[in-house]
Each structure stands twice: as structure tokens, then as C-alpha cells.
Design an enzyme around this catalytic site. Structure first.
Site, short mmCIF file in Angstrom:
data_model
loop_
_atom_site.label_atom_id
_atom_site.label_comp_id
_atom_site.label_asym_id
_atom_site.label_seq_id
_atom_site.Cartn_x
_atom_site.Cartn_y
_atom_site.Cartn_z
N LYS A 111 -14.08 -29.17 -20.53
CA LYS A 111 -14.52 -28.22 -21.55
C LYS A 111 -15.03 -28.93 -22.80
CE LYS A 111 -12.13 -23.98 -20.39
NZ LYS A 111 -11.26 -22.89 -20.87
N LYS A 203 -16.58 -24.63 -9.00
CA LYS A 203 -15.81 -23.39 -8.97
C LYS A 203 -16.54 -22.27 -9.70
CE LYS A 203 -12.86 -23.55 -12.93
NZ LYS A 203 -11.76 -24.13 -13.65
N LYS A 206 -16.48 -18.41 -15.66
CA LYS A 206 -16.97 -17.46 -16.66
C LYS A 206 -18.14 -18.04 -17.43
CE LYS A 206 -12.29 -15.64 -17.57
NZ LYS A 206 -11.09 -16.13 -18.28
#
Ligand code: TYM
Length: 341
Positions: A111, A203, A206
Site C-alpha cells: 500500500k 487479488k 477495492k
């Protein structure tokens, strides 16, 4: 007692991975456990959230919980920031967790990206807050998708170190076996890691810029059909056995998703669809996906039309959550040596 805790971030784009890997499984635990399901708004702001959007997304996750069949009267549904004990325990656990442990967190590395110097301090400390979420209720079981496994290992490490560091103080309070139980992850089913529809090695997420990569819980039947039809596949027909899915990530993903939606195993799906071409299998997948998701989406939309009702559910849940967390955190105060007059 066996107590379940889990959380979902209100960051928008709730998707099929969140649903199959987590939310849909939450409801199934209600008969066997006391369940606490949290909308983790404090985790969400570790990356920038537009305030009015955050409010909407908190209500949306709440609506998804309720639409998936979680009963807020028998169990607990609330948003994290309404129960101050999460933040208070997180601070104590920040002082238990080691920098070296957090440096190993793969989610932080992903992230934060290349520009790590510019990531928020909150993003770095995120796993200690997650440990606090679970431990402030002394929860024993945590249903999550595969991607949260490392955070749960850290939670167990933090609990272990707390129990050891404060061993004497904990004994003095009458606890023989340590204060925090070591929570068990519940990572079960065929959809613990749902992959992107555009790339079977990534994966479903969002934050993927491509909306075609995921099925959102807000998608209507036409959008679901379109995304499944455009999903990437290889050219071969489906194998007859599960081992034939090895090295075929896109095929394995669609079969796993089908199995989770239909409530069976990948072997069941291949017994029925082995040998099928993807064009036909995708049509069958569209049918089961629309069949299972349309009622959830419909119920979410119905609930979202009455934000006042959702906010009352959250307030009631927060009261019940606080009633459990406050006495536990009071004992933490005693254990750590914080005077409270
Ligand atoms: P979050 O909001 O990213 O995801 C919510 C849940 O969905 C699961 N999940 C998936 N499962 C299968 N396939 C996927 N592609 C997929 N993507 C997400 C996640 O594993 C998760 O179970 N850190 C957590 C939130 C959290 C939490 C907690 C969870 C905060 N405190 C305490 C458990 C206990 C998170 O970011 O989840």
C-alpha cells in the site's frame, strides 16, 4: 466463551472477494459464536478518504452486513470510531509491537508503494490497531480472507508479548493463563483469495483502477454478466479434476468462485462442468452469481435508502460493544499501571 470479531474497511467498491471471503461467512457463524462485526473507519483513514464519501461507505458496509444476514439484535454491528477503547488499546499495543515486526508486513509495503516516506504513520501502525480491535474484546476467532493472515499472526505475537511483558501484573489480577487469548484465524472455503477477473495472479481489490477486474456488490445483473463474459481465461476447456486447475489461475479462480456461490467444492463444480468450454461455463457462472448476489444488492439498496435506520443500528451496536470493551480495557489500565482516579 468463544467470541468472533471481524472487520471490513469502508473504502468503497465492496466486491465479490469481500463478500465470499468474509462477509457472507460472517452470517454463518452466528449460531455457534457471539459475533462482533465492525466497520473499521479508523483503518480506512490510513489513506485519504473524502469525509462525505467515508460516511456513505460506512453505511454501505453496514448495509452489506445486514443484507448478508447478520442479525444486529442477537450480535453486534458497529463502526470502530464510536468505541474509543479501540484507539486506547491500540496505543498500548503500539508500545508492545516492535518496529521490526511491522517492517515485515507485506500489506504495508504494497500500500505504501515506492514512496514510503510519504505514507501516513497510521498506515504503518495499522496492524497494531487491528490487534487492538480483536484483543479489546478478548476475541477467540477471526474470520478473514487469506490476505489478512499475516496481520493475524502479528496479533498473536503482540498478544504473546503483552502476556509475557506484564506477566506478574497479569497474575496479580488473577489470570493464570495470560490476559489476552491468542485468536485463531478462520480462513475457510473455496474463495479465501478471489483473484482479479483481468489477471488471475492479482487479488481482486477495492483499489484496482479497472472496474472490470472486480464484481462490486452494487453491480446490477447486466454489469455482472458483462464482467464475467469479459473475464480473462485460457483457451482450454475446464478439466475434470481439481489438480487440472494447477497452473491455470484464471480457471481455478472462476471455479472457486462458482463453488463458493453455489455452496460446494471445486471438485463438485468440475464433476458437473468438467470438459465445458469457458463460453458455456461463464453462462452458468453468470446465472449463479446473479441468483446469489441480486438479493443482497437489492437489500443493500433498500437499507441505504434509510440512513437514519443504519445509524441507529450502529449506535446500538456501539453501546453493546463498549459494554464489553470498557471493562477489558479497565483491566489493561491496571495491568499496565495507569492510575485512574
Ligand atoms: P478489507 O477491508 O481489506 O477486507 C475485508 C475482508 O475481505 C477479505 N478480502 C478478500 N477475501 C477473498 N478474496 C479477496 N480478493 C479479498 N479481498 C479482501 C479480507 O481478507 C477481509 O477479511 N485489515 C482488514 C480489516 C480489519 C480487520 C480487523 C479484520 C481491521 N481490523 C480485525 C479482522 C479483524 C482489512 O483491511 O480488510
Amino acid at each position: 466463551t468463544n467470541r468472533v470479531f471481524s472487520g471490513v474497511q469502508p473504502t468503497g467498491n465492496l466486491h465479490l472477494g469481500n463478500y465470499l471471503g468474509a462477509i457472507s461467512r460472517f452470517a454463518g457463524l452466528q449460531d455457534d459464536y457471539e459475533c462482533i462485526y465492525c466497520v473499521v473507519d479508523m483503518h480506512a483513514i490510513t489513506v485519504w478518504q473524502e469525509p462525505r464519501e467515508l460516511e456513505r461507505h460506512i453505511r454501505e458496509v453496514t448495509a452489506a452486513y445486514l443484507a448478508a444476514g447478520i442479525d444486529p439484535d442477537s450480535h453486534i454491528v458497529f463502526n470502530q470510531s464510536q468505541v474509543a477503547e479501540h484507539a486506547e488499546l491500540a496505543w498500548v499495543l503500539n508500545c508492545v509491537a516492535r518496529i521490526g515486526w511491522l517492517n515485515r508486513m507485506t500489506q504495508f509495503k504494497e500500500k505504501a508503494g515506492k514512496n514510503r516516506e510519504n505514507a501516513s504513520v497510521g498506515l504503518y501502525a495499522y496492524p497494531a490497531l487491528m490487534a487492538a480491535d480483536i484483543l479489546v474484546y478478548r476475541a477467540t476467532h477471526v474470520p478473514v480472507g487469506e490476505d489478512q493472515k499475516q496481520h493475524l499472526e502479528l496479533t498473536r505475537d503482540v498478544a504473546t508479548k503483552f502476556n509475557l511483558d506484564f506477566e506478574e501484573s497479569i497474575r496479580a489480577l488473577g489470570y493464570e493463563e495470560g490476559f489476552f487469548p491468542l485468536p485463531e484465524p478462520l480462513i475457510t472455503g473455496t474463495a479465501t483469495r478471489v483473484m482479479s477477473l483481468r489477471d488471475g495472479t492479482k487479488k481482486m481489490s477495492k483499489s484496482d483502477p479497472s472496474d472490470l477486474s472486480r464484481i462490486n456488490l452494487t453491480d446490477d445483473a447486466d454489469a455482472i454478466a458483462k464482467k464475467i463474459r469479459k473475464a480473462r481465461t485460457d483457451p482450454d476447456p475446464l478439466p475434470h479434476e481439481v489438480k487440472g486447475l494447477e497452473a491455470r489461475p484464471e480457471a481455478a479462480n472462476l471455479v472457486g468462485v462458482y463453488a463458493a456461490l453455489a455452496g460446494g467444492t471445486s471438485a463438485d463444480v468440475l464433476a458437473e462442468h468438467g470438459g465445458a468450454q469457458f463460453a458455456d461455463f461463464k453462462q452458468a457462472l453468470i446465472e449463479v452469481a446473479v441468483d446469489k448476489l441480486a438479493p443482497v444488492t437489492g437489500e443493500m439498496n433498500r437499507l441505504m435508502a434509510d440512513p437514519g435506520h443504519i445509524d441507529r443500528v450502529l449506535a446500538g451496536g456501539a453501546d453493546k460493544a463498549r459494554a464489553i470493551a470498557a471493562p477489558i480495557y479497565d483491566e489493561v489500565r491496571r495491568i499496565v499501571g495507569f492510575i485512574r482516579s
